[in-house]
Design an enzyme around this catalytic site. Sequence first.
Site, PDB file in Angstrom:
ATOM      1  N   THR A   1       0.824  -1.202   0.000  1.00 34.56           N
ATOM      2  CA  THR A   1       0.000   0.000   0.000  1.00 34.56           C
ATOM      3  C   THR A   1       0.864   1.260   0.000  1.00 34.56           C
ATOM      4  OG1 THR A   1      -1.725   1.156   1.200  1.00 34.56           O
ATOM      5  CG2 THR A   1      -0.229  -0.118   2.520  1.00 34.56           C
TER       6      THR A   1
ATOM      7  N   SER B   1      -1.369   3.525  10.430  1.00 34.58           N
ATOM      8  CA  SER B   1      -2.297   2.649  11.178  1.00 34.58           C
ATOM      9  C   SER B   1      -1.622   1.297  11.389  1.00 34.58           C
ATOM     10  CB  SER B   1      -3.602   2.438  10.396  1.00 34.58           C
ATOM     11  OG  SER B   1      -3.381   1.539   9.309  1.00 34.58           O
TER      12      SER B   1
ATOM     13  N   TYR C   1      -2.847  -1.401  10.454  1.00 29.28           N
ATOM     14  CA  TYR C   1      -3.006  -2.104   9.171  1.00 29.28           C
ATOM     15  C   TYR C   1      -1.846  -1.755   8.237  1.00 29.28           C
ATOM     16  CZ  TYR C   1      -3.982  -2.129   4.247  1.00 29.28           C
ATOM     17  OH  TYR C   1      -3.828  -2.261   2.896  1.00 29.28           O
ATOM     18  N   HIS C   2      -1.619  -0.443   8.033  1.00 29.53           N
ATOM     19  CA  HIS C   2      -0.551  -0.045   7.112  1.00 29.53           C
ATOM     20  C   HIS C   2       0.799  -0.589   7.595  1.00 29.53           C
ATOM     21  CE1 HIS C   2      -3.642   3.023   5.858  1.00 29.53           C
ATOM     22  NE2 HIS C   2      -3.136   2.763   4.680  1.00 29.53           N
TER      23      HIS C   2
ATOM     24  N   LYS D   1       1.656  -4.049   6.463  1.00 27.09           N
ATOM     25  CA  LYS D   1       2.189  -4.111   5.096  1.00 27.09           C
ATOM     26  C   LYS D   1       3.688  -3.791   5.085  1.00 27.09           C
ATOM     27  CE  LYS D   1      -1.754  -4.730   2.805  1.00 27.09           C
ATOM     28  NZ  LYS D   1      -2.029  -5.854   1.919  1.00 27.09           N
TER      29      LYS D   1
ATOM     30  N   GLU E   1      -3.564  12.100  11.464  1.00 24.07           N
ATOM     31  CA  GLU E   1      -2.886  12.203  10.161  1.00 24.07           C
ATOM     32  C   GLU E   1      -2.724  13.673   9.829  1.00 24.07           C
ATOM     33  OE1 GLU E   1      -5.536  10.386   7.247  1.00 24.07           O
ATOM     34  OE2 GLU E   1      -7.171  11.767   7.732  1.00 24.07           O
TER      35      GLU E   1
HETATM   36  P1  NAD Z   1     -11.095  -7.492   0.723  1.00 23.60           P
HETATM   37  O1  NAD Z   1     -11.243  -7.566   2.200  1.00 23.60           O
HETATM   38  O2  NAD Z   1     -12.314  -7.267  -0.085  1.00 23.60           O
HETATM   39  O3  NAD Z   1     -10.378  -8.823   0.194  1.00 23.60           O
HETATM   40  C1  NAD Z   1      -9.450  -9.552   0.976  1.00 23.60           C
HETATM   41  C2  NAD Z   1      -9.864 -11.020   0.918  1.00 23.60           C
HETATM   42  O4  NAD Z   1      -8.868 -11.792   1.601  1.00 23.60           O
HETATM   43  C3  NAD Z   1     -11.198 -11.303   1.609  1.00 23.60           C
HETATM   44  O5  NAD Z   1     -12.060 -12.017   0.750  1.00 23.60           O
HETATM   45  C4  NAD Z   1     -10.809 -12.114   2.846  1.00 23.60           C
HETATM   46  O6  NAD Z   1     -11.799 -13.057   3.214  1.00 23.60           O
HETATM   47  C5  NAD Z   1      -9.512 -12.760   2.378  1.00 23.60           C
HETATM   48  N1  NAD Z   1      -8.603 -13.102   3.494  1.00 23.60           N
HETATM   49  C6  NAD Z   1      -8.166 -12.289   4.484  1.00 23.60           C
HETATM   50  N2  NAD Z   1      -7.390 -12.962   5.335  1.00 23.60           N
HETATM   51  C7  NAD Z   1      -7.315 -14.239   4.873  1.00 23.60           C
HETATM   52  C8  NAD Z   1      -6.671 -15.424   5.335  1.00 23.60           C
HETATM   53  N3  NAD Z   1      -5.948 -15.438   6.455  1.00 23.60           N
HETATM   54  N4  NAD Z   1      -6.812 -16.564   4.610  1.00 23.60           N
HETATM   55  C9  NAD Z   1      -7.555 -16.579   3.463  1.00 23.60           C
HETATM   56  N5  NAD Z   1      -8.193 -15.495   2.987  1.00 23.60           N
HETATM   57  C10 NAD Z   1      -8.080 -14.330   3.695  1.00 23.60           C
HETATM   58  O7  NAD Z   1      -9.998  -6.374   0.416  1.00 23.60           O
HETATM   59  P2  NAD Z   1      -9.618  -5.642  -0.962  1.00 23.60           P
HETATM   60  O8  NAD Z   1     -10.091  -4.254  -0.882  1.00 23.60           O
HETATM   61  O9  NAD Z   1     -10.001  -6.515  -2.103  1.00 23.60           O
HETATM   62  O10 NAD Z   1      -8.036  -5.605  -0.851  1.00 23.60           O
HETATM   63  C11 NAD Z   1      -7.251  -6.678  -1.324  1.00 23.60           C
HETATM   64  C12 NAD Z   1      -5.780  -6.414  -0.987  1.00 23.60           C
HETATM   65  O11 NAD Z   1      -5.348  -5.208  -1.606  1.00 23.60           O
HETATM   66  C13 NAD Z   1      -5.527  -6.253   0.509  1.00 23.60           C
HETATM   67  O12 NAD Z   1      -4.274  -6.853   0.823  1.00 23.60           O
HETATM   68  C14 NAD Z   1      -5.439  -4.756   0.686  1.00 23.60           C
HETATM   69  O13 NAD Z   1      -4.646  -4.428   1.779  1.00 23.60           O
HETATM   70  C15 NAD Z   1      -4.816  -4.324  -0.625  1.00 23.60           C
HETATM   71  N6  NAD Z   1      -5.152  -2.943  -1.021  1.00 23.60           N
HETATM   72  C16 NAD Z   1      -6.456  -2.567  -1.195  1.00 23.60           C
HETATM   73  C17 NAD Z   1      -6.758  -1.259  -1.578  1.00 23.60           C
HETATM   74  C18 NAD Z   1      -8.172  -0.764  -1.762  1.00 23.60           C
HETATM   75  O14 NAD Z   1      -8.360   0.457  -1.904  1.00 23.60           O
HETATM   76  N7  NAD Z   1      -9.177  -1.640  -1.783  1.00 23.60           N
HETATM   77  C19 NAD Z   1      -5.703  -0.351  -1.805  1.00 23.60           C
HETATM   78  C20 NAD Z   1      -4.388  -0.763  -1.610  1.00 23.60           C
HETATM   79  C21 NAD Z   1      -4.125  -2.074  -1.225  1.00 23.60           C
HETATM   80  N1  USQ Z   2     -11.417   9.972   4.536  1.00 23.33           N
HETATM   81  C1  USQ Z   2     -12.311  11.023   4.666  1.00 23.33           C
HETATM   82  N2  USQ Z   2     -13.626  10.728   4.754  1.00 23.33           N
HETATM   83  C2  USQ Z   2     -14.121   9.450   4.701  1.00 23.33           C
HETATM   84  C3  USQ Z   2     -13.202   8.391   4.552  1.00 23.33           C
HETATM   85  C4  USQ Z   2     -11.851   8.684   4.491  1.00 23.33           C
HETATM   86  O1  USQ Z   2     -11.925  12.187   4.707  1.00 23.33           O
HETATM   87  O2  USQ Z   2     -15.333   9.265   4.791  1.00 23.33           O
HETATM   88  C5  USQ Z   2      -9.981  10.258   4.411  1.00 23.33           C
HETATM   89  C6  USQ Z   2      -9.105   9.560   5.436  1.00 23.33           C
HETATM   90  O3  USQ Z   2      -9.015  10.308   6.624  1.00 23.33           O
HETATM   91  C7  USQ Z   2      -7.792   9.441   4.679  1.00 23.33           C
HETATM   92  C8  USQ Z   2      -8.208   9.311   3.218  1.00 23.33           C
HETATM   93  O4  USQ Z   2      -9.566   9.753   3.148  1.00 23.33           O
HETATM   94  O5  USQ Z   2      -7.056  10.600   4.813  1.00 23.33           O
HETATM   95  C9  USQ Z   2      -8.151   7.892   2.674  1.00 23.33           C
HETATM   96  O6  USQ Z   2      -8.930   7.053   3.511  1.00 23.33           O
HETATM   97  P1  USQ Z   2      -9.479   5.644   2.979  1.00 23.33           P
HETATM   98  O7  USQ Z   2     -10.296   5.033   4.060  1.00 23.33           O
HETATM   99  O8  USQ Z   2     -10.087   5.795   1.636  1.00 23.33           O
HETATM  100  O9  USQ Z   2      -8.091   4.863   2.733  1.00 23.33           O
HETATM  101  P2  USQ Z   2      -7.099   4.137   3.726  1.00 23.33           P
HETATM  102  O10 USQ Z   2      -7.568   4.112   5.122  1.00 23.33           O
HETATM  103  O11 USQ Z   2      -5.740   4.706   3.495  1.00 23.33           O
HETATM  104  O12 USQ Z   2      -7.139   2.638   3.184  1.00 23.33           O
HETATM  105  C10 USQ Z   2      -7.508   2.308   1.841  1.00 23.33           C
HETATM  106  C11 USQ Z   2      -7.757   0.811   1.786  1.00 23.33           C
HETATM  107  C12 USQ Z   2      -6.457   0.082   2.122  1.00 23.33           C
HETATM  108  C13 USQ Z   2      -5.346   0.573   1.211  1.00 23.33           C
HETATM  109  C14 USQ Z   2      -5.199   2.092   1.242  1.00 23.33           C
HETATM  110  C15 USQ Z   2      -4.258   2.625   0.171  1.00 23.33           C
HETATM  111  O13 USQ Z   2      -8.786   0.457   2.702  1.00 23.33           O
HETATM  112  O14 USQ Z   2      -6.660  -1.325   1.952  1.00 23.33           O
HETATM  113  O15 USQ Z   2      -4.134  -0.008   1.607  1.00 23.33           O
HETATM  114  O16 USQ Z   2      -6.479   2.687   0.940  1.00 23.33           O
HETATM  115  S1  USQ Z   2      -3.298   4.014   0.732  1.00 23.33           S
HETATM  116  O17 USQ Z   2      -4.207   5.001   1.305  1.00 23.33           O
HETATM  117  O18 USQ Z   2      -2.612   4.531  -0.409  1.00 23.33           O
HETATM  118  O19 USQ Z   2      -2.398   3.510   1.744  1.00 23.33           O
END
Ligand code: NAD
Ligand code: USQ
Length: 388
Positions: free
Chosen positions: A144, A179, A181-182, A185, A328
Amino acid sequence: MRVLVLGGDGYLGWPTAMHFSARGDEVAIVDNFAKRQWELEEGIEPLAAIPPLHRRVRRWKEISGNDIALMVGDLCNHRFVYKVIREFKPDAIVHYGEQPSAPYSMQDRTTAVYTQTNNIEGTMNVLFAMRAHCPDAHLVKLGTMGEYGTPNIDIEEGWLELEHNGRKDRVLFPKRPGSFYHLSKVHDSANIEFTCRIWDMRATDLNQGVVYGIETDQTVLHPDLETSFHYDDVFGTVLNRFLVQAAIGCPLTVYGKGGQTRGFLNIKDTIQCVALAVDNPADRGDFRVFNQFTEQFSVLQLAEMVVAAAKRNGQDTQIDHLENPRVELEDHYYNAKHSKLVDLGLRPNLLTEAVLDAMYQTVCRHVDFVDRNVMNPRIQWSSEKADR
Ligand code: NAD
Ligand code: USQ
């Protein structure tokens, strides 16, 4: 190619699996349906109801004529992971299978520890199983952009050339994520780089920005093939949330000043980027990092673009500046490089008015099912909550 998609029931994993299957690759999906459990815990659901994965896979076979193999299990169960990789023998592993939400990870101790255990242990199991059974396969891992945080210098693609006290070296770019979460990664990236160095693995870490969008070339073929689109405060990403808020006439929830700037990309480009990484594998021993986004926007800019899109479609919407539940910077320098995927042939689907209008209209078709109770943020970064 034999492509294994980890997390193939998710928002990005399911369309990715269909994409590789549609072009004739042999595809297998792994998922333990953890996301469906988190939805139940949080009391939220996707915009459109998503059928069980078994049914989606059967529908895909009916429509495309192609099989997708389904392997249900937990990546944290190493015996399961070894078995999957031994039996499927993938050429490429696309790893989406992690807990993806920053707010979920900041809820309490339980979800913070769970997020890091689930994400880091799952990835470690994949690395060990690859080493044992397919050391030549290519790991394409979703990282990410948030790993970098918002430093006051330009963000490079993974690595930084450094000169210190007259000596030079190439080091992993310093990380300051926002976070637990981040952070998971960041730990994954360090573990993967280590295995490339000591075991000669090949890996691409895709530091992806925030994804928006609801449709891909395959999800539109049948309602059963739609992907899970979240707009709630825990799993919904910012632009997806704003589109739904506008569609129901709810003020857009900008956190704080809205100057937070991030990289963004269309879900169609997620799939394009992942395919480019798979088709152009890293060399043995190479830990390759691509910054995967197409455009930078501030949150306020996005909100203003959504207000304008709603207006073009006959809906008046306002912007609310809520007290920021996160810790943030709301006003900061942000300049992240993102040329490596473009060099490989990425043709971005940019956020034009036409794209915004089309997404807005798609969301409007589902407004009757929107839960208005999940718009305001419930999880605070700095408040201490009793553990469960
Ligand atoms: P999502 O939650 O929809 O998909 C993740 C899937 O992984 C789910 O179906 C979940 O059941 C499965 N999973 C989680 N833990 C598991 C485990 N231990 N074993 C087997 N399956 C498991 O999320 P998404 O939005 O599709 O994101 C996919 C990936 O991309 C994630 O790693 C996320 O961090 C990354 N990512 C997403 C975004 C975004 O904006 N959606 C941005 C950047 C990175
Ligand atoms: N934000 C708002 N209002 C909202 C929701 C979010 O102002 O209603 C702001 C947040 O404070 C943040 C920004 O929008 O500053 C992005 O928030 P987000 O929830 O869209 O994104 P983030 O929490 O960073 O996470 C999402 C995905 C995660 C992925 C990440 C990419 O859930 O899986 O890793 O985007 S990145 O942001 O580039 O790290």
